[in-house]
Design a protein around this motif. Structure first.
Motif, PDB file in Angstrom:
ATOM      1  N   LYS A 113      -5.694   9.056  -3.268  1.00  0.00           N
ATOM      2  CA  LYS A 113      -5.856   8.089  -2.171  1.00  0.00           C
ATOM      3  C   LYS A 113      -6.063   6.677  -2.724  1.00  0.00           C
ATOM      4  O   LYS A 113      -5.573   5.696  -2.174  1.00  0.00           O
ATOM      5  CB  LYS A 113      -7.045   8.472  -1.292  1.00  0.00           C
ATOM      6  CG  LYS A 113      -6.723   9.539  -0.250  1.00  0.00           C
ATOM      7  CD  LYS A 113      -7.943   9.911   0.552  1.00  0.00           C
ATOM      8  CE  LYS A 113      -8.389   8.762   1.437  1.00  0.00           C
ATOM      9  NZ  LYS A 113      -9.578   9.134   2.247  1.00  0.00           N
ATOM     10  N   ILE A 147       6.734   9.818   6.443  1.00  0.00           N
ATOM     11  CA  ILE A 147       6.330   8.599   5.720  1.00  0.00           C
ATOM     12  C   ILE A 147       7.095   7.387   6.241  1.00  0.00           C
ATOM     13  O   ILE A 147       6.515   6.310   6.456  1.00  0.00           O
ATOM     14  CB  ILE A 147       6.574   8.779   4.196  1.00  0.00           C
ATOM     15  CG1 ILE A 147       5.603   9.814   3.614  1.00  0.00           C
ATOM     16  CG2 ILE A 147       6.437   7.451   3.464  1.00  0.00           C
ATOM     17  CD1 ILE A 147       5.978  10.286   2.218  1.00  0.00           C
ATOM     18  N   ASP A 165       1.764   8.269  -0.937  1.00  0.00           N
ATOM     19  CA  ASP A 165       2.434   8.136   0.366  1.00  0.00           C
ATOM     20  C   ASP A 165       2.328   9.383   1.237  1.00  0.00           C
ATOM     21  O   ASP A 165       2.417   9.287   2.463  1.00  0.00           O
ATOM     22  CB  ASP A 165       3.915   7.797   0.156  1.00  0.00           C
ATOM     23  CG  ASP A 165       4.086   6.374  -0.345  1.00  0.00           C
ATOM     24  OD1 ASP A 165       3.657   5.453   0.351  1.00  0.00           O
ATOM     25  OD2 ASP A 165       4.639   6.198  -1.444  1.00  0.00           O
ATOM     26  N   GLY A 166       2.176  10.561   0.622  1.00  0.00           N
ATOM     27  CA  GLY A 166       2.101  11.769   1.425  1.00  0.00           C
ATOM     28  C   GLY A 166       1.811  12.993   0.577  1.00  0.00           C
ATOM     29  O   GLY A 166       1.924  12.957  -0.651  1.00  0.00           O
ATOM     30  N   ASP A 207      -5.728  10.798   7.178  1.00  0.00           N
ATOM     31  CA  ASP A 207      -4.810   9.807   7.750  1.00  0.00           C
ATOM     32  C   ASP A 207      -3.659   9.487   6.780  1.00  0.00           C
ATOM     33  O   ASP A 207      -3.321   8.323   6.549  1.00  0.00           O
ATOM     34  CB  ASP A 207      -5.578   8.526   8.133  1.00  0.00           C
ATOM     35  CG  ASP A 207      -4.748   7.625   9.039  1.00  0.00           C
ATOM     36  OD1 ASP A 207      -3.913   8.164   9.795  1.00  0.00           O
ATOM     37  OD2 ASP A 207      -4.906   6.395   8.967  1.00  0.00           O
ATOM     38  N   ILE A 208      -3.116  10.530   6.166  1.00  0.00           N
ATOM     39  CA  ILE A 208      -1.972  10.416   5.248  1.00  0.00           C
ATOM     40  C   ILE A 208      -0.926  11.439   5.701  1.00  0.00           C
ATOM     41  O   ILE A 208      -1.283  12.574   6.022  1.00  0.00           O
ATOM     42  CB  ILE A 208      -2.395  10.698   3.786  1.00  0.00           C
ATOM     43  CG1 ILE A 208      -3.297   9.575   3.264  1.00  0.00           C
ATOM     44  CG2 ILE A 208      -1.178  10.846   2.868  1.00  0.00           C
ATOM     45  CD1 ILE A 208      -3.865   9.842   1.892  1.00  0.00           C
ATOM     46  N   LYS A 263       0.838  -1.197   0.000  1.00  0.00           N
ATOM     47  CA  LYS A 263       0.000   0.000   0.000  1.00  0.00           C
ATOM     48  C   LYS A 263       0.879   1.257   0.000  1.00  0.00           C
ATOM     49  O   LYS A 263       0.639   2.220   0.700  1.00  0.00           O
ATOM     50  CB  LYS A 263      -0.968   0.002   1.177  1.00  0.00           C
ATOM     51  CG  LYS A 263      -2.001  -1.111   1.093  1.00  0.00           C
ATOM     52  CD  LYS A 263      -3.077  -0.956   2.121  1.00  0.00           C
ATOM     53  CE  LYS A 263      -4.132  -2.042   1.926  1.00  0.00           C
ATOM     54  NZ  LYS A 263      -5.204  -1.963   2.932  1.00  0.00           N
ATOM     55  N   SER A 264       1.929   1.214  -0.823  1.00  0.00           N
ATOM     56  CA  SER A 264       2.871   2.322  -0.940  1.00  0.00           C
ATOM     57  C   SER A 264       3.414   2.356  -2.360  1.00  0.00           C
ATOM     58  O   SER A 264       3.640   1.316  -2.967  1.00  0.00           O
ATOM     59  CB  SER A 264       4.021   2.146   0.050  1.00  0.00           C
ATOM     60  OG  SER A 264       5.052   3.057  -0.228  1.00  0.00           O
ATOM     61  N   TYR A 304      -2.783   4.835  -3.635  1.00  0.00           N
ATOM     62  CA  TYR A 304      -1.807   4.605  -2.556  1.00  0.00           C
ATOM     63  C   TYR A 304      -0.698   5.657  -2.542  1.00  0.00           C
ATOM     64  O   TYR A 304       0.472   5.339  -2.477  1.00  0.00           O
ATOM     65  CB  TYR A 304      -1.196   3.203  -2.644  1.00  0.00           C
ATOM     66  CG  TYR A 304      -2.196   2.097  -2.458  1.00  0.00           C
ATOM     67  CD1 TYR A 304      -3.032   2.073  -1.348  1.00  0.00           C
ATOM     68  CD2 TYR A 304      -2.295   1.066  -3.387  1.00  0.00           C
ATOM     69  CE1 TYR A 304      -3.958   1.051  -1.173  1.00  0.00           C
ATOM     70  CE2 TYR A 304      -3.222   0.040  -3.210  1.00  0.00           C
ATOM     71  CZ  TYR A 304      -4.053   0.038  -2.112  1.00  0.00           C
ATOM     72  OH  TYR A 304      -4.963  -0.963  -1.938  1.00  0.00           O
TER      73      TYR A 304
END
Length: 327
Positions: free
Chosen positions: A112, A302, A117-118, A135-136, A57-58, A115
Motif C-alpha cells: 500500500k 483499475i 494498483d490492485g 479501498d484497492i 499514485k499509480s 502505490y
C-alpha cells in the motif's frame, strides 16, 4: 540522459506543461502538445516512472497473493496472470504467504505504501471489513473473499459430483474423501459434493472424511490412518491433485495396488498429475484460463472500465487416467 527540464527548454514551455502532457492530465493546446512530443522524441526522453507514480499514485503494478508456491496449481496460475499483465503494461509481484495471515497482512501494508494498483487474491485470510478498508481494486481467484470482490473459480461442487459418480460407476463400494482445510470455501464445496452422493448410502460414516489440508504429506498420513480403521476402502476422492498424489504414494508404500484394489481421483488438473505412475485421474479445471480472466478483470477495475459480469464459475471436466478402472 535528457531530463524533463531539457524537454521544457527545447519545446519552449514550462516543466508543468511537459508534466501535463506526459501524464495526460489537464488541457494542453494542440500546437503545444505537438512541440512537447517532438522535443521528447528528439531528446529520446524517458519519463521517470518513480516520479510519475508519485504524482498519479499509480505504479502499473499488481500483486498476486498465493498461499503455497510449492503447489503447482499456483505456479500455473501465476504464469497466466503474468502473461496478461505484461500484455497491458503492468508488472506482477508474487506474494507467497505460506498460508500465514500475519505474512499476508505485512505484504499488504508494505505494498500500500508503494502505490500498488490492485490485488489478485488466491488466499483466504482477510475479513470482509479488512477488504472494505483497503479501498484497492481486488479480484479473488479460486477463493471467495467478499460479495463485493469479483471472483473467478470453477464449479467445485459439480466437479466433486463427477469424481464420486465415476468411482461409483466403476464399482467402488466404499469411497473416502481426503478434504482440504476446514472453513476454506472451495474445500467445503468439494466435500459437500462428495456428501451429496454418499451420505445416504449404508456404508457411509463421517469417519471416511479425513483432512489432508491440501498438502501431499498430510494427505499421505491421513490415508494411512484411514486404512487402519477402514481397510475395505476401495475408492478415494481427494480434494486436490497434491493430496491425490500423497494418497497414491501412501497406498503404494503399503503394497496396495492402484487401481486394482483402490481407485483414486484428484481435483485440479495440474501437469504433475501426468508425471506420477500410474497417471492420476482428476477433475480438471482451466487453471490458465482462471489466471488470465482474473488479471483481465482486475485491470478493467483499475482502469475503471465497466465489467459486464463480475463473478465467473468455469466449467470442469473429468479426466480419467491410470488411477481408475475406466473404459
Amino acid at each position: 540522459m535528457a531530463t524533463i527540464r531539457d524537454v521544457s527548454k527545447l519545446a519552449g514551455v514550462s516543466v508543468a506543461t511537459v508534466s501535463r502532457v506526459i501524464n495526460q492530465k489537464g488541457y494542453v493546446h494542440e500546437d503545444t502538445l505537438q512541440r512537447v512530443h517532438k522535443a521528447i522524441k528528439l531528446l529520446n526522453y524517458v519519463p521517470n516512472d518513480v516520479a510519475r507514480s508519485l504524482s498519479k499514485k499509480s505504479t502499473k503494478t499488481i500483486a498476486l497473493f498465493v498461499p503455497d508456491i510449492t503447489n503447482p496449481f499456483f505456479n500455473e496460475l501465476a504464469l497466466a496472470v503474468e502473461k496478461v499483465t505484461q500484455l497491458y503494461g503492468y508488472t506482477t509481484i508474487l506474494c507467497n504467504t505460506n498460508e500465514s495471515a500475519k505474512i499476508e497482512r505485512q505484504y499488504i501494508q508494505n505494498l500500500k505504501q508503494k502505490y500498488i494498483d490492485g490485488f489478485i487474491m488466491a488466499t483466504n485470510t482477510l475479513t470482509e471489513e479488512e477488504i472494505d478498508q483497503l479501498d484497492i481494486p481486488m479480484v479473488a481467484v479460486d477463493r471467495s473473499s467478499s460479495p463485493v470482490v469479483p471472483t473467478v473459480t470453477s464449479k467445485n461442487r459439480d466437479g466433486a459430483h463427477m469424481a464420486v459418480q465415476a468411482l461409483l460407476q466403476q464399482g467402488c463400494n466404499k469411497i473416502a474423501h481426503i478434504r482440504g482445510p476446514k472453513g476454506l470455501w472451495i474445500a467445503e464445496e468439494r466435500c459437500q459434493g462428495y456428501l451429496d452422493l454418499v451420505e445416504n448410502r449404508p456404508w457411509f460414516t463421517p469417519k471416511l472424511i479425513a483432512n489432508g489440508n491440501f498438502q501431499l504429506k498430510e494427505a499421505a498420513e491421513a490415508v494411512k490412518k484411514l486404512f487402519k480403521e477402514h481397510p475395505d476402502i476401495d475408492g478415494i476422492f481427494a480434494g486436490n491433485d497434491l493430496m491425490a498424489i500423497g494418497t497414491l504414494r501412501a497406498l503404494q508404500e503399503h503394497g496396495i495396488r492402484v487401481p486394482d484394489q483402490v481407485q483414486i481421483i484428484g481435483y485440479d488438473g495440474i501437469s504433475l498429475a501426468e508425471m506420477v505412475y500410474p497417471e492420476l485421474s482428476t477433475v480438471s479445471q482451466s487453471i490458465y484460463e482462471m489466471g488470465m480472466l482474473a488479471a483481465r478483470i482486475l485491470i478493467k477495475k483499475i482502469e475503471q472500465i465497466h465489467l459486464d459480469e463480475e463473478n465467473h464459475q468455469l466449467e470442469v471436466k473429468l479426466v480419467q487416467r491410470g488411477t481408475t478402472r475406466h473404459g
